[in-house]
Design a protein around this motif. Structure first.
Motif, PDB file in Angstrom:
ATOM      1  N   TYR A 118      -3.486 -55.053 -26.535  1.00 21.67           N
ATOM      2  CA  TYR A 118      -2.991 -53.805 -25.890  1.00 21.67           C
ATOM      3  C   TYR A 118      -2.884 -54.153 -24.543  1.00 21.67           C
ATOM      4  O   TYR A 118      -1.684 -53.935 -23.982  1.00 21.67           O
ATOM      5  CB  TYR A 118      -3.711 -52.441 -26.379  1.00 21.67           C
ATOM      6  CG  TYR A 118      -3.462 -52.324 -27.984  1.00 21.67           C
ATOM      7  CD1 TYR A 118      -2.198 -51.850 -28.437  1.00 21.67           C
ATOM      8  CD2 TYR A 118      -4.515 -52.431 -28.821  1.00 21.67           C
ATOM      9  CE1 TYR A 118      -2.092 -51.421 -29.698  1.00 21.67           C
ATOM     10  CE2 TYR A 118      -4.237 -52.325 -30.065  1.00 21.67           C
ATOM     11  CZ  TYR A 118      -3.168 -51.730 -30.522  1.00 21.67           C
ATOM     12  OH  TYR A 118      -2.990 -51.523 -32.041  1.00 21.67           O
ATOM     13  N   VAL A 119      -3.795 -54.566 -24.108  1.00 27.83           N
ATOM     14  CA  VAL A 119      -3.818 -54.789 -22.509  1.00 27.83           C
ATOM     15  C   VAL A 119      -2.787 -55.987 -22.099  1.00 27.83           C
ATOM     16  O   VAL A 119      -1.833 -55.759 -21.320  1.00 27.83           O
ATOM     17  CB  VAL A 119      -5.129 -55.347 -21.984  1.00 27.83           C
ATOM     18  CG1 VAL A 119      -5.216 -55.560 -20.668  1.00 27.83           C
ATOM     19  CG2 VAL A 119      -6.100 -53.958 -22.117  1.00 27.83           C
ATOM     20  N   PRO A 120      -2.782 -57.096 -22.866  1.00 27.71           N
ATOM     21  CA  PRO A 120      -1.813 -58.092 -22.316  1.00 27.71           C
ATOM     22  C   PRO A 120      -0.481 -57.724 -22.683  1.00 27.71           C
ATOM     23  O   PRO A 120       0.489 -58.075 -21.868  1.00 27.71           O
ATOM     24  CB  PRO A 120      -2.097 -59.267 -23.171  1.00 27.71           C
ATOM     25  CG  PRO A 120      -3.433 -58.995 -23.891  1.00 27.71           C
ATOM     26  CD  PRO A 120      -3.766 -57.738 -23.798  1.00 27.71           C
ATOM     27  N   ARG A 121       0.080 -56.959 -23.485  1.00 28.26           N
ATOM     28  CA  ARG A 121       1.553 -56.439 -23.805  1.00 28.26           C
ATOM     29  C   ARG A 121       1.841 -55.268 -23.351  1.00 28.26           C
ATOM     30  O   ARG A 121       3.042 -54.975 -23.224  1.00 28.26           O
ATOM     31  CB  ARG A 121       1.622 -56.538 -25.501  1.00 28.26           C
ATOM     32  CG  ARG A 121       1.213 -57.883 -26.111  1.00 28.26           C
ATOM     33  CD  ARG A 121       1.437 -57.822 -27.561  1.00 28.26           C
ATOM     34  NE  ARG A 121       0.742 -58.795 -28.473  1.00 28.26           N
ATOM     35  CZ  ARG A 121       0.849 -59.064 -29.851  1.00 28.26           C
ATOM     36  NH1 ARG A 121       1.538 -57.940 -30.336  1.00 28.26           N
ATOM     37  NH2 ARG A 121       0.060 -59.911 -30.430  1.00 28.26           N
ATOM     38  N   ARG A 123       2.080 -53.708 -20.426  1.00 26.63           N
ATOM     39  CA  ARG A 123       3.232 -53.381 -19.347  1.00 26.63           C
ATOM     40  C   ARG A 123       4.357 -53.782 -19.720  1.00 26.63           C
ATOM     41  O   ARG A 123       5.721 -53.065 -19.420  1.00 26.63           O
ATOM     42  CB  ARG A 123       2.726 -54.226 -18.165  1.00 26.63           C
ATOM     43  CG  ARG A 123       3.563 -54.124 -16.766  1.00 26.63           C
ATOM     44  CD  ARG A 123       3.141 -54.701 -15.697  1.00 26.63           C
ATOM     45  NE  ARG A 123       3.532 -54.559 -14.412  1.00 26.63           N
ATOM     46  CZ  ARG A 123       3.463 -55.045 -13.237  1.00 26.63           C
ATOM     47  NH1 ARG A 123       2.345 -55.819 -13.150  1.00 26.63           N
ATOM     48  NH2 ARG A 123       4.326 -54.948 -12.461  1.00 26.63           N
ATOM     49  N   THR A 124       4.677 -54.936 -20.425  1.00 27.71           N
ATOM     50  CA  THR A 124       5.999 -55.629 -20.806  1.00 27.71           C
ATOM     51  C   THR A 124       6.475 -54.743 -22.203  1.00 27.71           C
ATOM     52  O   THR A 124       7.755 -54.379 -22.021  1.00 27.71           O
ATOM     53  CB  THR A 124       5.699 -57.064 -21.550  1.00 27.71           C
ATOM     54  OG1 THR A 124       5.335 -57.844 -20.532  1.00 27.71           O
ATOM     55  CG2 THR A 124       7.133 -57.547 -21.769  1.00 27.71           C
ATOM     56  N   VAL A 125       5.736 -54.134 -22.908  1.00 26.56           N
ATOM     57  CA  VAL A 125       6.333 -53.197 -24.008  1.00 26.56           C
ATOM     58  C   VAL A 125       6.946 -51.951 -23.198  1.00 26.56           C
ATOM     59  O   VAL A 125       7.991 -51.451 -23.753  1.00 26.56           O
ATOM     60  CB  VAL A 125       5.084 -53.026 -25.109  1.00 26.56           C
ATOM     61  CG1 VAL A 125       5.678 -51.862 -25.929  1.00 26.56           C
ATOM     62  CG2 VAL A 125       5.073 -54.345 -25.810  1.00 26.56           C
ATOM     63  N   VAL A 126       6.041 -51.093 -22.722  1.00 21.25           N
ATOM     64  CA  VAL A 126       6.606 -50.096 -22.022  1.00 21.25           C
ATOM     65  C   VAL A 126       7.835 -50.161 -21.082  1.00 21.25           C
ATOM     66  O   VAL A 126       8.720 -49.335 -21.061  1.00 21.25           O
ATOM     67  CB  VAL A 126       5.594 -49.411 -21.277  1.00 21.25           C
ATOM     68  CG1 VAL A 126       4.329 -48.855 -22.547  1.00 21.25           C
ATOM     69  CG2 VAL A 126       4.891 -49.874 -19.971  1.00 21.25           C
ATOM     70  N   ARG A 127       7.948 -51.424 -20.428  1.00 19.80           N
ATOM     71  CA  ARG A 127       8.862 -51.595 -19.660  1.00 19.80           C
ATOM     72  C   ARG A 127      10.518 -51.821 -20.656  1.00 19.80           C
ATOM     73  O   ARG A 127      11.283 -51.109 -20.264  1.00 19.80           O
ATOM     74  CB  ARG A 127       8.947 -52.788 -18.870  1.00 19.80           C
ATOM     75  CG  ARG A 127       8.246 -52.522 -17.389  1.00 19.80           C
ATOM     76  CD  ARG A 127       8.106 -53.894 -16.772  1.00 19.80           C
ATOM     77  NE  ARG A 127       7.738 -53.702 -15.338  1.00 19.80           N
ATOM     78  CZ  ARG A 127       7.288 -54.448 -14.570  1.00 19.80           C
ATOM     79  NH1 ARG A 127       7.628 -55.616 -14.625  1.00 19.80           N
ATOM     80  NH2 ARG A 127       6.752 -54.285 -13.608  1.00 19.80           N
TER      81      ARG A 127
END
Length: 489
Positions: A118-121, A123-127
């Motif tokens: 969850y932490v690594p992905r 920012r990219t996912v919500v963008r």
């Protein structure tokens, strides 16, 4: 000379080169600014280290303690300590599996999935999902608040950005599930601006549930009749007192499991004369005829006899309500009158598929009277139907508890459980054919539906139920004008 060509220096005469402002500061001021920058960097690193320890205590403290023990005592004591820890955890798992999973394994799994998924992905996912917004040169991004893994699902708590609604997350739940490697995603609203995402990895309701043993002296709470288990491991309880129940599902979805689980749990009260079961089975008794001893009266068709029974119960509802007027507002055991449960298998055969229009209208009026007025006098209807359309069950809003087993079409989910529940993850149309009895349950006043599975009642169980109820005594309930008569055997 520029690119092999001479450049006239005249326009640049008198122009001073731009120098950074910090180069113009005195030497002591530069030295002090450098020290302050180093101190600020050290503070930031310490704060981040503390936050990492707080968020990932096991992932940070255990390796740190192991490294310190290695440097302080050597490798052999460290290996011995690790082996002892493994033995202790194995014994813990063998003696108390649920406690081990809840207090140890799920905590380790939580930290692992938070740190690696969850932490690594996030920012990219919500963008890419367009759940973050740009405003005045600043990115407003939903905050990942908390992650809790329960083995079969991960519960991810999110704080939404201003002016964002839960519907934005509901519309993107399938994309979020694929992005984080889950089978499905459900959205629940916890409080204003805070939602919780359930990322489901496996189905905890795959195995059938055996019915509990019949106990003659068992107390039956008509507000909480246990008919199975929810996916959270808690008992699935249906409310009968003050409620009407509608069960919808395609053939083979497990409507019989819900029905007989309910009858099974009511059996002690039926035997004691506290509950009276009345049944109508238009299929000629293929379902209710498996255990007729459970019912005070039962009709095996959808003709005049079935309609007469419905009208008789509707008249009882009105008569009992008249006697309770000014005395009580809700049925209680102290009245000395039985709580009546009307079970109608294949409800559509009575109110929609009956070729005689007059019988069809009489049946519909009687059932509407019972469902709309039977709550207070102590009458509940359990209706089972395959087709939930308004043309079939035009008064489904009178059923305060609705159970959606496996359905054919996605639109039918909203027909049964209410608008918007499918967008929040209640995918009754995706229930597997190999899991009969699995259902989504919605109660009026409850925003989020529950997923549960009913007990699996076999033919042998029905034989046992018939033997249990066969020697039951016929109870008479004298009626007094004040409604306070006592049961007499």
């Amino acid at each position: 000379m520029n690119g092999g060509k001479w450049v006239d220096p005249a326009p640049f005469e008198g122009v001073r080169p731009r120098v950074p402002w910090w180069m113009l500061l005195p030497g002591r001021v530069k030295w002090l600014a450098g020290v302050l920058a180093l101190v600020w960097l050290a503070v930031v690193l310490v704060v981040r280290l503390v936050l990492a320890v707080v968020r990932y205590p096991v992932a940070t403290l255990v390796p740190g303690v192991a490294a310190w023990c290695w440097l302080r005592f050597g490798l052999s004591p460290l290996v011995l300590a690790l082996l002892s820890l493994v033995c202790a955890l194995t014994v813990w798992y063998g003696l108390a599996r649920e406690s081990f999973l809840r207090h140890c394994w799920y905590r380790l799994l939580t930290e692992w999935r938070r740190a690696t998924v969850y932490v690594p992905r996030w920012r990219t996912v919500v963008r890419l999902a367009e759940l973050s917004k740009e405003g005045r040169g600043r990115e407003h991004r939903p905050r990942l608040r908390r992650v809790r893994s329960e083995g079969w699902r991960d519960r991810v708590r999110v704080r939404m950005i201003p002016a964002q609604s839960p519907e934005a997350w509901e519309l993107r739940r399938e994309g979020l599930a694929h992005s984080f490697g889950a089978r499905s995603c459900r959205v629940r609203v916890l409080r204003p601006r805070v939602v919780e995402l359930d990322f489901v990895h496996r189905d905890p309701l795959l195995r059938p549930l055996t019915v509990p043993a019949l106990v003659d002296s068992a107390e039956v709470d008509l507000r909480r009749v246990t008919v199975g288990r929810t996916e959270n491991g808690k008992p699935w309880r249906l409310r009968l007192l003050g409620s009407q129940v509608l069960v919808v599902g395609v053939p083979g979805a497990g409507k019989g499991s819900v029905l007989w689980s309910l009858v099974w749990q009511l059996a002690p009260a039926v035997r004691a004369g506290l509950v009276r079961l009345v049944g109508i089975d238009p299929k000629g008794g293929m379902e209710l005829g498996q255990c007729p001893d459970a019912f005070d009266r039962v009709v095996y068709d959808n003709g005049p006899e079935a309609v007469a029974l419905l009208e008789e119960i509707a008249a009882e509802v009105k008569e009992r309500a008249t006697r309770y007027r000014g005395i009580r507002r809700l049925w209680a055991r102290s009245t000395g009158e039985p709580f009546t449960v009307l079970v109608v298998d294949e409800l559509a055969d009575l109110i929609a598929y009956q070729p005689d229009k007059q019988l069809r209208e009489r049946a519909a009026r009687a059932i509407q009277t019972i469902t709309s007025q039977g709550r207070a006098p102590g009458y509940a209807v359990v209706g089972l139907v395959q087709d939930p359309r308004k043309e079939v069950v035009s008064f489904r809003h009178l059923f305060t508890t609705r159970v959606a087993l496996r359905l054919d079409e996605p639109q039918q989910v909203d027909m049964v459980l209410g608008d918007g529940v499918r967008q929040r993850g209640a995918a009754a149309h995706e229930i597997s054919e190999n899991t009969p009895g699995v259902a989504w349950v919605k109660v009026d006043g409850q925003r989020e539906p529950d997923r549960a599975r009913a007990f699996h009642v076999t033919d042998a169980d029905l034989v046992e139920l018939g033997v249990f109820l066969a020697p039951a005594t016929v109870h008479e309930f004298p009626t007094r004008p004040d409604g306070a008569g006592e049961a007499a055997a």
